[in-house]
Design a protein around this motif. Structure first.
Motif, PDB file in Angstrom:
ATOM      1  N   GLY A 135      34.632 -17.546  -6.213  1.00  0.00           N
ATOM      2  CA  GLY A 135      35.409 -16.353  -6.532  1.00  0.00           C
ATOM      3  C   GLY A 135      36.878 -16.623  -6.259  1.00  0.00           C
ATOM      4  N   ASP A 136      37.483 -15.786  -5.434  1.00  0.00           N
ATOM      5  CA  ASP A 136      38.885 -15.963  -5.078  1.00  0.00           C
ATOM      6  C   ASP A 136      39.069 -16.938  -3.912  1.00  0.00           C
ATOM      7  N   ASP A 137      37.980 -17.239  -3.215  1.00  0.00           N
ATOM      8  CA  ASP A 137      38.058 -18.131  -2.058  1.00  0.00           C
ATOM      9  C   ASP A 137      37.975 -19.586  -2.475  1.00  0.00           C
ATOM     10  N   GLN A 138      38.792 -20.414  -1.822  1.00  0.00           N
ATOM     11  CA  GLN A 138      38.711 -21.854  -2.006  1.00  0.00           C
ATOM     12  C   GLN A 138      38.279 -22.449  -0.681  1.00  0.00           C
ATOM     13  N   ASP A 139      37.240 -23.256  -0.721  1.00  0.00           N
ATOM     14  CA  ASP A 139      36.745 -23.935   0.453  1.00  0.00           C
ATOM     15  C   ASP A 139      36.715 -25.424   0.189  1.00  0.00           C
ATOM     16  N   VAL A 140      36.422 -26.183   1.233  1.00  0.00           N
ATOM     17  CA  VAL A 140      36.254 -27.624   1.111  1.00  0.00           C
ATOM     18  C   VAL A 140      34.791 -27.910   1.440  1.00  0.00           C
ATOM     19  N   ARG A 141      34.139 -28.560   0.505  1.00  0.00           N
ATOM     20  CA  ARG A 141      32.711 -28.861   0.651  1.00  0.00           C
ATOM     21  C   ARG A 141      32.543 -30.310   1.107  1.00  0.00           C
ATOM     22  N   THR A 142      31.611 -30.510   2.023  1.00  0.00           N
ATOM     23  CA  THR A 142      31.301 -31.841   2.530  1.00  0.00           C
ATOM     24  C   THR A 142      29.829 -32.152   2.324  1.00  0.00           C
ATOM     25  N   THR A 143      29.527 -33.437   2.250  1.00  0.00           N
ATOM     26  CA  THR A 143      28.126 -33.864   2.168  1.00  0.00           C
ATOM     27  C   THR A 143      27.542 -34.055   3.572  1.00  0.00           C
ATOM     28  N   ARG A 144      28.391 -33.957   4.598  1.00  0.00           N
ATOM     29  CA  ARG A 144      27.929 -34.121   5.976  1.00  0.00           C
ATOM     30  C   ARG A 144      27.215 -32.863   6.454  1.00  0.00           C
ATOM     31  N   THR A 145      26.308 -33.068   7.386  1.00  0.00           N
ATOM     32  CA  THR A 145      25.603 -31.950   8.014  1.00  0.00           C
ATOM     33  C   THR A 145      26.359 -31.538   9.280  1.00  0.00           C
ATOM     34  N   ALA A 146      25.989 -30.403   9.833  1.00  0.00           N
ATOM     35  CA  ALA A 146      26.591 -29.947  11.087  1.00  0.00           C
ATOM     36  C   ALA A 146      26.354 -30.980  12.189  1.00  0.00           C
TER      37      ALA A 146
END
Length: 145
Positions: free
Chosen positions: A113-124
């Motif tokens: 939507g209006d939010d931009q995030d950064v996606r990672t392939t790493r787990t917590a």
């Protein structure tokens, strides 16, 4: 009489600060310094793309999320190498007071939507295994925590 009404607030804040250990106070100061540096750096960078098609300000406003969109942490600072290229993001891990540097490898911008995030392939768990980020002004005592 009116003076006491206004003096009580700073005294209460001082009392709370006095309850914190030296290491907690140093950690708070380091966090404040890091945030101020990040804000200044983003302001200086302006609308120039920093990484992942995002400006530094957009990166600092983004969350680090996993492939399913679950929040893993909050981006607090953009790390740059000696040539000025972004080589990692300082992230405060979700639910902790820990900061780690997440390398740019395997990071992508993600719009929701209006939010931009950064996606990672790493787990917590993989993020938690990263070494602690060096905090500005931190002493060895605070780093050991």
């Amino acid at each position: 009489m009116q003076f006491w009404k206004f003096a009580a607030i700073p005294l209460a804040a001082l009392a709370l600060t006095a309850c914190e250990s030296q290491a907690e106070q140093e950690a708070d100061l380091a966090e404040d310094q890091m945030e101020a540096q990040a804000e200044q750096s983003a302001a200086e960078a302006g609308n120039e793309e920093a990484a992942l098609g995002m400006t530094e300000a957009q990166l600092l406003d983004a969350e680090l999320v996993d492939a399913d969109g679950n929040e893993l942490g909050e981006i607090e600072q953009v790390n740059r190498n000696a040539m000025g290229t972004v080589d990692g993001l300082v992230v405060e891990l979700e639910g902790t007071d820990r900061y780690v540097v997440v390398p740019m490898r395997n990071l992508v911008a993600h719009s929701d939507g209006d939010d931009q995030d950064v996606r990672t392939t790493r787990t917590a768990k993989q993020l938690a295994a990263l070494p602690d980020a060096k905090m500005p002004g931190a002493t060895e005592t605070a780093d050991a925590m």
